[in-house]
Enzyme design. Structure first.
Site, PDB file in Angstrom:
ATOM      1  N   LYS A  84      -0.259   6.620   8.676  1.00  0.00           N
ATOM      2  CA  LYS A  84      -0.926   7.801   9.512  1.00  0.00           C
ATOM      3  C   LYS A  84      -1.805   7.488  10.705  1.00  0.00           C
ATOM      4  O   LYS A  84      -3.075   7.529  10.348  1.00  0.00           O
ATOM      5  CB  LYS A  84      -1.819   8.488   8.595  1.00  0.00           C
ATOM      6  CG  LYS A  84      -1.832   9.975   8.725  1.00  0.00           C
ATOM      7  CD  LYS A  84      -2.887  10.810   7.607  1.00  0.00           C
ATOM      8  CE  LYS A  84      -2.461  11.317   6.467  1.00  0.00           C
ATOM      9  NZ  LYS A  84      -3.242  11.853   5.377  1.00  0.00           N
TER      10      LYS A  84
ATOM     11  N   PHE B 250      -2.331  16.117   4.827  1.00  0.00           N
ATOM     12  CA  PHE B 250      -2.401  15.313   3.527  1.00  0.00           C
ATOM     13  C   PHE B 250      -1.160  15.531   2.319  1.00  0.00           C
ATOM     14  O   PHE B 250      -0.668  16.560   2.361  1.00  0.00           O
ATOM     15  CB  PHE B 250      -3.395  15.927   2.583  1.00  0.00           C
ATOM     16  CG  PHE B 250      -4.106  14.968   1.407  1.00  0.00           C
ATOM     17  CD1 PHE B 250      -4.849  13.961   2.032  1.00  0.00           C
ATOM     18  CD2 PHE B 250      -3.716  15.034  -0.039  1.00  0.00           C
ATOM     19  CE1 PHE B 250      -5.382  13.106   0.881  1.00  0.00           C
ATOM     20  CE2 PHE B 250      -4.040  14.129  -0.803  1.00  0.00           C
ATOM     21  CZ  PHE B 250      -5.192  13.187  -0.316  1.00  0.00           C
TER      22      PHE B 250
ATOM     23  N   ASP C 139      -4.347   5.047   6.127  1.00  0.00           N
ATOM     24  CA  ASP C 139      -5.098   6.375   7.078  1.00  0.00           C
ATOM     25  C   ASP C 139      -6.117   5.907   7.784  1.00  0.00           C
ATOM     26  O   ASP C 139      -5.949   5.322   9.111  1.00  0.00           O
ATOM     27  CB  ASP C 139      -5.349   7.128   5.797  1.00  0.00           C
ATOM     28  CG  ASP C 139      -6.168   8.260   6.629  1.00  0.00           C
ATOM     29  OD1 ASP C 139      -5.865   8.947   7.575  1.00  0.00           O
ATOM     30  OD2 ASP C 139      -6.742   9.368   5.783  1.00  0.00           O
TER      31      ASP C 139
ATOM     32  N   GLU D  88       0.728  -1.040  -0.143  1.00  0.00           N
ATOM     33  CA  GLU D  88      -0.088   0.104  -0.129  1.00  0.00           C
ATOM     34  C   GLU D  88       0.649   1.568   0.054  1.00  0.00           C
ATOM     35  O   GLU D  88       2.063   1.258   0.353  1.00  0.00           O
ATOM     36  CB  GLU D  88      -1.061  -0.116   1.057  1.00  0.00           C
ATOM     37  CG  GLU D  88      -2.324  -0.502   0.942  1.00  0.00           C
ATOM     38  CD  GLU D  88      -3.177   0.622   0.462  1.00  0.00           C
ATOM     39  OE1 GLU D  88      -2.767   1.264  -0.381  1.00  0.00           O
ATOM     40  OE2 GLU D  88      -4.324   0.440   0.383  1.00  0.00           O
ATOM     41  N   ASP D  89       0.182   2.336  -0.388  1.00  0.00           N
ATOM     42  CA  ASP D  89       0.862   3.779  -0.291  1.00  0.00           C
ATOM     43  C   ASP D  89       0.729   4.075   1.063  1.00  0.00           C
ATOM     44  O   ASP D  89       1.852   4.511   1.531  1.00  0.00           O
ATOM     45  CB  ASP D  89       0.594   4.827  -1.362  1.00  0.00           C
ATOM     46  CG  ASP D  89      -0.967   4.699  -1.158  1.00  0.00           C
ATOM     47  OD1 ASP D  89      -1.738   3.977  -0.458  1.00  0.00           O
ATOM     48  OD2 ASP D  89      -1.778   5.489  -2.088  1.00  0.00           O
TER      49      ASP D  89
ATOM     50  N   ARG E 116       1.652  12.321  -8.501  1.00  0.00           N
ATOM     51  CA  ARG E 116       2.247  11.269  -8.372  1.00  0.00           C
ATOM     52  C   ARG E 116       3.659  10.932  -8.682  1.00  0.00           C
ATOM     53  O   ARG E 116       4.216   9.922  -8.237  1.00  0.00           O
ATOM     54  CB  ARG E 116       1.205  10.003  -9.124  1.00  0.00           C
ATOM     55  CG  ARG E 116      -0.338   9.832  -8.548  1.00  0.00           C
ATOM     56  CD  ARG E 116      -0.844   8.702  -9.179  1.00  0.00           C
ATOM     57  NE  ARG E 116      -2.253   8.685  -9.157  1.00  0.00           N
ATOM     58  CZ  ARG E 116      -2.760   8.080  -8.057  1.00  0.00           C
ATOM     59  NH1 ARG E 116      -2.375   7.689  -6.860  1.00  0.00           N
ATOM     60  NH2 ARG E 116      -4.172   7.984  -8.113  1.00  0.00           N
TER      61      ARG E 116
HETATM   62  P1  IMP Z   1      -7.859   4.580   4.039  1.00  0.00           P
HETATM   63  O1  IMP Z   1      -8.959   3.480   3.580  1.00  0.00           O
HETATM   64  O2  IMP Z   1      -8.598   5.696   4.865  1.00  0.00           O
HETATM   65  O3  IMP Z   1      -6.560   3.960   5.122  1.00  0.00           O
HETATM   66  O4  IMP Z   1      -7.089   5.238   3.106  1.00  0.00           O
HETATM   67  C1  IMP Z   1      -6.176   4.683   2.375  1.00  0.00           C
HETATM   68  C2  IMP Z   1      -6.093   5.275   0.872  1.00  0.00           C
HETATM   69  O5  IMP Z   1      -6.508   6.923   0.924  1.00  0.00           O
HETATM   70  C3  IMP Z   1      -4.737   5.043   0.629  1.00  0.00           C
HETATM   71  O6  IMP Z   1      -4.202   4.095  -0.105  1.00  0.00           O
HETATM   72  C4  IMP Z   1      -4.426   6.488  -0.230  1.00  0.00           C
HETATM   73  O7  IMP Z   1      -4.807   6.282  -1.659  1.00  0.00           O
HETATM   74  C5  IMP Z   1      -5.577   7.650   0.103  1.00  0.00           C
HETATM   75  N1  IMP Z   1      -4.749   8.509   1.153  1.00  0.00           N
HETATM   76  C6  IMP Z   1      -5.119   8.520   2.468  1.00  0.00           C
HETATM   77  N2  IMP Z   1      -4.281   9.687   2.882  1.00  0.00           N
HETATM   78  C7  IMP Z   1      -3.746  10.010   2.030  1.00  0.00           C
HETATM   79  C8  IMP Z   1      -2.796  11.421   1.761  1.00  0.00           C
HETATM   80  O8  IMP Z   1      -2.243  11.923   2.656  1.00  0.00           O
HETATM   81  N3  IMP Z   1      -2.342  11.639   0.512  1.00  0.00           N
HETATM   82  C9  IMP Z   1      -2.791  10.878  -0.693  1.00  0.00           C
HETATM   83  N4  IMP Z   1      -3.450   9.900  -0.618  1.00  0.00           N
HETATM   84  C10 IMP Z   1      -4.139   9.387   0.730  1.00  0.00           C
HETATM   85 MG    MG Z   2      -4.240   3.689  -2.221  1.00  0.00          MG
END
Ligand code: IMP
Ligand code: MG
Length: 177
Positions: free
Chosen positions: A132, A153, A104, A100-101, A166
């Site tokens: 995060k 962000f 969050d 994963e990147d 990106r």
């Molecule tokens: P989650 O489901 O809230 O954990 O979010 C996961 C996805 O949200 C990541 O794989 C990212 O693609 C996107 N995301 C969450 N935070 C950021 C950020 O700070 N910058 C860019 N993309 C984010």
């Molecule tokens: Mg993602």
């Protein structure tokens, strides 16, 4: 009118990210010694990080991709996960590492872990470039984390805002104008 985004501060340099990717690749090589791993990159944000980590993995490696989205335009999660592109080969019997990147809220990862567990892999772990923890809504952690970051962000090294930035070889925060 669509929001205009501007790069704010550099958060992590290319050198810092790539040094950490190398460490994690070596750690994976030790943890999976004698085994074959299947990296499952979560499109699109993980591509640069996955390419960098896999260069340092010394065990047999295959790769596949899943495309999911929990985000609409902008910087707030919609909380809804959709599969846009499924795996090319099933995860059954494989030592899977989800790449994963960023984790969050954890909503995307929670969904992915359930989805892939349903295919009965031999094992399943998670490697995320960023973590995060302040955004977390699900009780889960990645096994391999590049960097813990605060609740701002971030873009670059695969991460986007509205599909922009990106391609940056470093990670930066963004300001909305
Ligand atoms: P989650 O489901 O809230 O954990 O979010 C996961 C996805 O949200 C990541 O794989 C990212 O693609 C996107 N995301 C969450 N935070 C950021 C950020 O700070 N910058 C860019 N993309 C984010
Ligand atoms: Mg993602």
């Amino acid at each position: 009118m669509a929001a205009a985004y501007k790069l704010d501060k550099v958060f992590l340099t290319q050198e810092e990210i790539e040094r950490r990717a190398d460490e994690i690749g070596k750690e994976i090589s030790r943890d999976y010694a004698g085994k074959e791993v299947t990296l499952i990159g979560i499109l699109t944000g993980s591509v640069m990080w996955m390419a960098q980590v896999m260069k340092s993995i010394e065990v047999d490696t295959s790769i596949d991709f899943l495309s999911v989205s929990s985000y609409g335009a902008g910087t707030k999660s919609s909380g809804v996960v959709k599969i846009y592109k499924d795996l090319n080969r099933s995860a059954t019997g494989k030592h899977v590492i989800i790449v994963e990147d960023i984790v969050d809220s954890g909503v995307t990862l929670d969904y992915l872990l359930n989805y892939l567990s349903g295919q009965n892999p031999a094992s399943i772990k998670v490697c995320s470039m960023l973590d995060k923890p302040t955004g977390r809504r699900m009780k889960l952690e990645a096994d391999y984390v590049g960097f813990e970051v605060p609740g701002v962000f971030l873009v670059g090294y695969g991460l986007d805002v509205d599909q922009r930035f990106r391609n940056l070889p470093y990670i930066a925060s963004v300001a909305v104008e």
